[in-house]
Design an enzyme around this catalytic site. Structure first.
Site, PDB file in Angstrom:
ATOM      1  N   GLU A  92       0.818  -1.218   0.000  1.00  0.00           N
ATOM      2  CA  GLU A  92       0.000   0.000   0.000  1.00  0.00           C
ATOM      3  C   GLU A  92       0.851   1.267   0.000  1.00  0.00           C
ATOM      4  OE1 GLU A  92      -3.252   0.362  -0.249  1.00  0.00           O
ATOM      5  OE2 GLU A  92      -3.776  -1.765  -0.236  1.00  0.00           O
ATOM      6  N   GLU A 101      -2.161   9.001  -0.263  1.00  0.00           N
ATOM      7  CA  GLU A 101      -2.449   8.484  -1.596  1.00  0.00           C
ATOM      8  C   GLU A 101      -2.000   9.482  -2.666  1.00  0.00           C
ATOM      9  OE1 GLU A 101      -6.343   6.639  -3.963  1.00  0.00           O
ATOM     10  OE2 GLU A 101      -6.534   7.482  -1.959  1.00  0.00           O
TER      11      GLU A 101
END
Length: 231
Positions: A92, A101
């Protein structure tokens, strides 16, 4: 005097039993050592935000807040769980490189009335498992005693909170802890984290990257990765 002696003996026996239980269970830090953690972090490229954000100390302190994580199964179960957790974290965050992100978006589910989106806030992925969506920020905040619904940015500002949100997701919000300790296999953790997009042929390269991290970490821990690795 005899009564006091018996009471003291009982207390000593209980203390010994609890100490023995702790030794038998082991500790997360016995498996996920500082060197192991540094090995993941060292794979991140220079200049990554995560290199100065994620710390081993905060991970261990966060793990200690979730007593079932990496401690309640057999020695092999515990090793597989910690390997699985960090395999998904490494995927991730690209080896603890990213805190936030890259492709940011609101990720606001306006139909969620329990945890309605706060004005001006975005609920894109943040932290070791990239916590996403107002529902997750709201629920994690309630559990941890932090107002993450109105201040989701805290997950990218406070490392301890960041690790706690990842461990909350792993142990409380999803079936990751149960899946890996009950023998369902590593694939079940992928399904819980991003199955809708990656599993059943959705994004095989992403799945294989998670599996590669997992088998690598299992090898470092000296444990067989088990079956059902994919999803």
């Amino acid at each position: 005097m005899a009564t006091h002696f018996r009471v003291n003996v009982i207390f000593l026996w209980l203390a010994f039993a609890l100490s023995a239980l702790s030794i038998c269970r082991g500790a997360v830090s016995d498996i996920a050592t500082q060197d192991f953690f540094n090995g993941i972090l060292s794979a991140a490229t220079d200049g990554c935000a995560g290199k100065t954000f994620y710390t081993y100390t905060d991970f261990i302190n966060a793990a200690n807040s979730f007593s079932s994580f990496g401690t309640t199964g057999t020695s092999d179960d515990n090793k597989r769980e910690i390997a699985a957790f960090f395999a998904n974290v490494a995927h991730e965050t690209t080896n603890l490189c990213y805190v936030e992100e890259i492709a940011k978006s609101d990720y606001c589910d306006s139909t969620n009335t329990q945890y309605p989106c706060a004005s001006g806030q975005q609920y894109y992925g943040r932290g070791p498992l990239q916590l996403t969506g107002n529902a997750n920020y709201g629920a994690a905040g309630t559990y941890l005693g932090a107002d993450l619904l109105n201040n989701p940015g805290l997950v990218a500002q406070d490392d301890l909170t960041s690790w706690k949100t990842a461990l909350w997701f792993w142990n409380v919000n999803s079936n990751c802890h149960t899946a890996i300790t009950s023998g369902q296999g590593f694939g079940a953790t992928i399904q819980a984290i991003n199955g809708a997009l990656e599993c059943n042929g959705g994004k095989p390269d992403q799945v294989n990257d998670r599996i590669s991290h997992y088998t690598n970490y299992c090898s470092q821990f000296g444990v067989d990765p088990g079956s059902n690795l994919s999803c």
